[in-house]
Design an enzyme around this catalytic site. Structure first.
Site, PDB file in Angstrom:
ATOM      1  N   LYS A 162       4.217  -1.876   3.072  1.00 54.45           N
ATOM      2  CA  LYS A 162       5.502  -2.500   2.771  1.00 54.45           C
ATOM      3  C   LYS A 162       6.381  -2.438   4.002  1.00 54.45           C
ATOM      4  O   LYS A 162       6.113  -1.678   4.940  1.00 54.45           O
ATOM      5  CB  LYS A 162       6.180  -1.830   1.582  1.00 54.45           C
ATOM      6  CG  LYS A 162       6.510  -0.364   1.735  1.00 54.45           C
ATOM      7  CD  LYS A 162       7.113   0.167   0.433  1.00 54.45           C
ATOM      8  CE  LYS A 162       7.365   1.659   0.499  1.00 54.45           C
ATOM      9  NZ  LYS A 162       7.873   2.183  -0.794  1.00 54.45           N
ATOM     10  N   LYS A 194       2.186  -4.283  -6.101  1.00 54.76           N
ATOM     11  CA  LYS A 194       3.289  -3.527  -6.688  1.00 54.76           C
ATOM     12  C   LYS A 194       4.493  -4.447  -6.917  1.00 54.76           C
ATOM     13  O   LYS A 194       4.917  -5.162  -6.009  1.00 54.76           O
ATOM     14  CB  LYS A 194       3.673  -2.361  -5.787  1.00 54.76           C
ATOM     15  CG  LYS A 194       2.654  -1.236  -5.784  1.00 54.76           C
ATOM     16  CD  LYS A 194       2.927  -0.232  -4.686  1.00 54.76           C
ATOM     17  CE  LYS A 194       4.277   0.407  -4.785  1.00 54.76           C
ATOM     18  NZ  LYS A 194       4.490   1.422  -3.703  1.00 54.76           N
TER      19      LYS A 194
END
Length: 209
Positions: A9, A67
């Protein structure tokens, strides 16, 4: 360093800031089958079409886990149940879905059953505001244990994250989560936007042995 999952991320873009999809494709090819790869879709509004499109695009890069943040403060025109249904129905190949709830946004554990019914494999607790204290600052151990237990009861794996320090590892492991997530504690000067520190990685790995 022997980590079990690599979670990709972009911390400069928020709690669940997303990588560029072309970079994800390159990362998946580089990592190969050496370890599972997780990727976030970004800090997006709670709008079914927006989330399902982002999930499909991220899954198409070949990552193992996608996610999705369920932000209480980013509701848009949708709601969590409608978003879970839309995501569950989108094309995601073999990628497994992981929902992220936020300890500093009064997480609604009643959503766990909805997530399980719509194909989510796992659920995590994290923090949205990385300057407001870590996970254990917002939720006491009994609440965290209840989250872990309810996730298991719905057939999902559980993860705990959110500005965790090395000292949080043992107390949280005692609650029985399937995964713990670290970033800032593994970076130089504990700056979550910095490079990973091999010494910090080794210290943490030793806790899990």
């Amino acid at each position: 360093a022997g980590v079990d999952i690599l979670d990709l991320k972009n911390p400069s873009q928020g709690a669940l800031g997303a990588w560029d999809t072309h970079d994800l494709i390159r990362a998946v090819a580089f990592i190969g089958d050496r370890t599972p790869v997780s990727a976030t879709i970004g800090d997006l509004p709670m709008e079914p079409e927006t989330l399902s499109a982002a999930v499909a695009a991220t899954a198409a890069t070949g990552v193992d886990f996608v996610k999705v943040g369920f932000f209480a403060e980013n509701n848009g025109d949708g709601d969590a149940q409608l978003c879970a249904q839309a995501i569950g129905n989108c094309e995601r190949g073999a990628a497994r879905l992981v929902a992220v709830l936020f300890a500093d946004q009064s997480p609604d554990f009643s959503l766990l059953g909805v997530l399980a019914a719509n194909g989510f494999s796992g659920v995590m607790l994290d923090t949205a505001d990385k300057t407001g204290g870590g996970l254990r600052h917002h939720l006491e151990s009994g609440v965290l244990a209840r989250f872990v237990g309810e996730a298991a009861a719905h057939g999902m794996f559980s993860g705990l994250a959110g500005s965790l320090a090395l000292g949080d590892a043992r107390p949280l492991l005692e609650l029985g989560p399937d995964y713990l997530g670290f970033r800032g504690a593994l970076c130089g000067a504990q700056d979550r936007r910095g490079a990973l520190d091999p010494h910090a990685l080794a210290q943490l790995a030793a806790v899990f042995q």
